[in-house]
Scaffold this active site. Sequence first.
Site, mmCIF file in Angstrom:
data_model
loop_
_atom_site.group_PDB
_atom_site.id
_atom_site.type_symbol
_atom_site.label_atom_id
_atom_site.label_comp_id
_atom_site.label_asym_id
_atom_site.label_seq_id
_atom_site.Cartn_x
_atom_site.Cartn_y
_atom_site.Cartn_z
ATOM 1 N N GLY A 87 0.841 -1.346 0.601
ATOM 2 C CA GLY A 87 -0.208 0.471 -0.140
ATOM 3 C C GLY A 87 1.091 0.966 0.142
ATOM 4 O O GLY A 87 2.320 1.352 -0.631
ATOM 5 N N ARG A 88 0.600 2.381 0.372
ATOM 6 C CA ARG A 88 1.718 3.444 0.224
ATOM 7 C C ARG A 88 1.940 3.887 1.504
ATOM 8 O O ARG A 88 2.936 4.981 2.275
ATOM 9 C CB ARG A 88 0.127 5.184 0.058
ATOM 10 C CG ARG A 88 -0.349 5.061 -1.255
ATOM 11 C CD ARG A 88 -0.943 6.133 -1.732
ATOM 12 N NE ARG A 88 -2.437 6.558 -0.735
ATOM 13 C CZ ARG A 88 -3.011 7.739 -0.614
ATOM 14 N NH1 ARG A 88 -2.505 8.430 -0.188
ATOM 15 N NH2 ARG A 88 -3.944 7.536 0.201
ATOM 16 N N GLU A 91 5.797 4.304 1.775
ATOM 17 C CA GLU A 91 6.478 4.863 0.794
ATOM 18 C C GLU A 91 6.223 6.531 2.015
ATOM 19 O O GLU A 91 7.647 6.866 1.927
ATOM 20 C CB GLU A 91 5.024 5.771 0.166
ATOM 21 C CG GLU A 91 5.975 7.287 -0.126
ATOM 22 C CD GLU A 91 4.706 7.585 -1.172
ATOM 23 O OE1 GLU A 91 4.297 8.688 -0.898
ATOM 24 O OE2 GLU A 91 4.467 7.085 -2.341
ATOM 25 N N CYS A 117 4.615 -6.030 -2.453
ATOM 26 C CA CYS A 117 4.059 -5.240 -2.523
ATOM 27 C C CYS A 117 4.512 -3.927 -2.095
ATOM 28 O O CYS A 117 5.820 -4.297 -2.569
ATOM 29 C CB CYS A 117 2.463 -5.000 -2.403
ATOM 30 S SG CYS A 117 1.752 -3.280 -3.557
ATOM 31 N N HIS A 118 4.747 -2.577 -1.916
ATOM 32 C CA HIS A 118 4.956 -1.944 -1.820
ATOM 33 C C HIS A 118 6.199 -1.828 -0.641
ATOM 34 O O HIS A 118 6.849 -0.862 -0.069
ATOM 35 C CB HIS A 118 4.232 -0.395 -1.621
ATOM 36 C CG HIS A 118 4.004 -0.401 -3.170
ATOM 37 N ND1 HIS A 118 2.787 -0.588 -4.141
ATOM 38 C CD2 HIS A 118 4.248 0.938 -3.340
ATOM 39 C CE1 HIS A 118 2.637 0.413 -5.048
ATOM 40 N NE2 HIS A 118 4.171 0.816 -5.166
ATOM 41 N N TYR A 137 5.704 -4.772 -6.202
ATOM 42 C CA TYR A 137 4.768 -4.327 -7.383
ATOM 43 C C TYR A 137 5.917 -3.989 -8.236
ATOM 44 O O TYR A 137 6.469 -3.498 -7.979
ATOM 45 C CB TYR A 137 3.812 -3.089 -6.741
ATOM 46 C CG TYR A 137 3.002 -2.655 -7.513
ATOM 47 C CD1 TYR A 137 1.703 -3.336 -8.246
ATOM 48 C CD2 TYR A 137 2.510 -1.394 -8.635
ATOM 49 C CE1 TYR A 137 1.122 -3.244 -9.110
ATOM 50 C CE2 TYR A 137 2.146 -1.069 -9.062
ATOM 51 C CZ TYR A 137 1.314 -1.895 -9.017
ATOM 52 O OH TYR A 137 0.113 -1.143 -10.937
#
Length: 185
Positions: A87-88, A91, A117-118, A137
């Site tokens: 997800g975000r 980040e 993923c992320h 990802y």
Amino acid sequence: MAKILMITGDYTEDYETMVPFQCLMACGHTVDAVCPDKKSGDTVKTAIHDFEGDQTYSEKPGHNFALTADFASVEPETYDALVIPGGRAPEYLRLNAAVLDMVRHFFETKKPVAAICHGAQLLAAAGVLEGRTCSAYPACAPEVTAAGGTFADIAVTESVIDGNLVTAPAWPAHPAWLAQFMKLL
């Protein structure tokens, strides 16, 4: 059974947080879900990322996910394994020195780590991908290679294992990713 740390945050991917959290607990493991600056009982917002034929995933509001432990009191040495959802959240979590230190601990002690993923953004920022094969990802491939890792370009339903590290591109890989992770536990 294992005691597992999950590091997550606001706008974590819904399935990549809730499914492993619930699955690992259903298998008898203890999972402490934490987020910097939050305590047990606080929530993080999740986002649902879907693959609908566009050039990238779409994002929709998810659930409020309740954390189960206080970030400030986490002692990584008391955990057997680490889970990093995508997800975000990764980040901005990668900007937190305490988070990066926690991630490094699991690699220095060769404890099992599952990232999806992320989540690879945290691995790259922690400097633990040198010489490692890592899936993520596809948009994270440049970060994996810049961190000295080899990006595993695999099907969205597959996962890859490299020593104590299990990675996958996104939530459709849960069956493969979680099965490989549980073998390491």
